[in-house]
Design an enzyme around this catalytic site. Sequence first.
Site, PDB file in Angstrom:
ATOM      1  N   TRP A   1       0.485  -7.210   8.512  1.00 47.29           N
ATOM      2  CA  TRP A   1      -0.200  -7.898   7.420  1.00 47.29           C
ATOM      3  C   TRP A   1       0.401  -9.273   7.166  1.00 47.29           C
ATOM      4  O   TRP A   1      -0.331 -10.242   6.905  1.00 47.29           O
ATOM      5  CB  TRP A   1      -0.230  -7.051   6.150  1.00 47.29           C
TER       6      TRP A   1
ATOM      7  N   ASP B   1       2.481  -9.873  -1.319  1.00 49.70           N
ATOM      8  CA  ASP B   1       1.313  -9.033  -1.042  1.00 49.70           C
ATOM      9  C   ASP B   1       1.716  -7.579  -1.292  1.00 49.70           C
ATOM     10  O   ASP B   1       2.284  -6.921  -0.428  1.00 49.70           O
ATOM     11  CB  ASP B   1       0.875  -9.228   0.414  1.00 49.70           C
TER      12      ASP B   1
ATOM     13  N   LYS C   1      -5.557   1.017  -2.211  1.00 51.45           N
ATOM     14  CA  LYS C   1      -4.434   1.891  -1.877  1.00 51.45           C
ATOM     15  C   LYS C   1      -3.896   2.595  -3.130  1.00 51.45           C
ATOM     16  O   LYS C   1      -3.877   3.803  -3.192  1.00 51.45           O
ATOM     17  CB  LYS C   1      -3.317   1.106  -1.198  1.00 51.45           C
TER      18      LYS C   1
END
Length: 361
Positions: free
Chosen positions: A102, A173, A197
């Site tokens: 990511w 993040d 999530k």
Amino acid sequence: MTRVYNFSAGPAALPEDVLKQAQAEMLDWHGAGMSVMEMSHRGKEFMSIAGEAEADLRELMQVPDNYKVLFLQGGASSQFAMIPMNLIGRTGKADYFRTGSWSKKAIAEAKRFGDINVTVDREIDGKFTTVPERDEVGVSADAAYVHYTPNETIEGVEFGYIPDTGEVPLVADMSSTILSRPVDVSRFGLIYAGAQKNIGPAGLTIAVVRDDLIGRAIDGTPAMFDYATHAKADSMYNTPPTYGWYLAGLVFKWVKAQGGLAGMGEINQRKANMLYEAIDGSEFYNNPVDPSCRSWMNVPFTLADAELDAEFLKQAGEAGLKTLKGHRSVGGMRASIYNAMPEAGVKALIDFMTEFERTHG
Ligand SMILES: *Cc1c(COP(=O)(O)O)cnc(C)c1O
């Protein structure tokens, strides 16, 4: 009806109590005679839902008053662009840590907007299994901000500390770790997370932004990509993802009922410890991540014989343990054990793994 234990990395399992409440309120929310999905975002009913969700999130994370909480769309991936558009203008440069899949994507996107200095790169032989030591992390003097990914969802690598970047704003993040334990928001310039999530359904993105970082977007930034637009309009510049916002609000109340982030953190640490102990205690399963930076949320593991992967997944599925297949880039298995995964689910997985090892090891 049978509900399974869903170990998906995202969209992920939601607390069953939240789903039941949403079900009970589906057709008629609190006497409004309509579903939250059908309400005007500017009506008093939805305004109360929105305000309460924000207040609960602020309370949970103890967000200081000089931060805005924005309810956005576009996922964490849109933030990969919004962050440089809004923050890089001061110097045209930013530092990024490269610790997994990511952060790699965040870097690729940021490069469109300025000079990106990759000050940490943990890739070894195509793999990411470590984070730097606290004192190994430096900051470029001319960086407009420093970006990192506290939890790399795909590799299962997590920072056990908040990097110290001095006066330079730190951007995180937190898509796969937000609300998993207490966090000192004042250490960050900006925290962002896709909801799917640990917060709610896909389609909602949360950004917690310090006031002084708002209103600095580079020329040409579209209104929808400018934090100032959303901050000024209390995230109602255009139609927000109303149903996702509502469900997030139910999840925030559920997290409060678990004892807030401190309570959540204790449960999550127990769950993770249990699973890593089972993996480490066996000759059959392996987790490649350095024990000092193993994720509490995403636990990748391999079987001693990859030929058995398909059989493992088949039998696990039959036992009600779903979505354990590892990311295609890592292989093996991955158990995502976010807030909504009960301890009983982790225990069921461990019992299954033990039995599978006994019969196939
Ligand atoms: C899932 C995830 C993303 C991508 O989120 P989208 O909402 O699909 O854009 C980005 N970063 C991390 C750490 C993630 O876990």
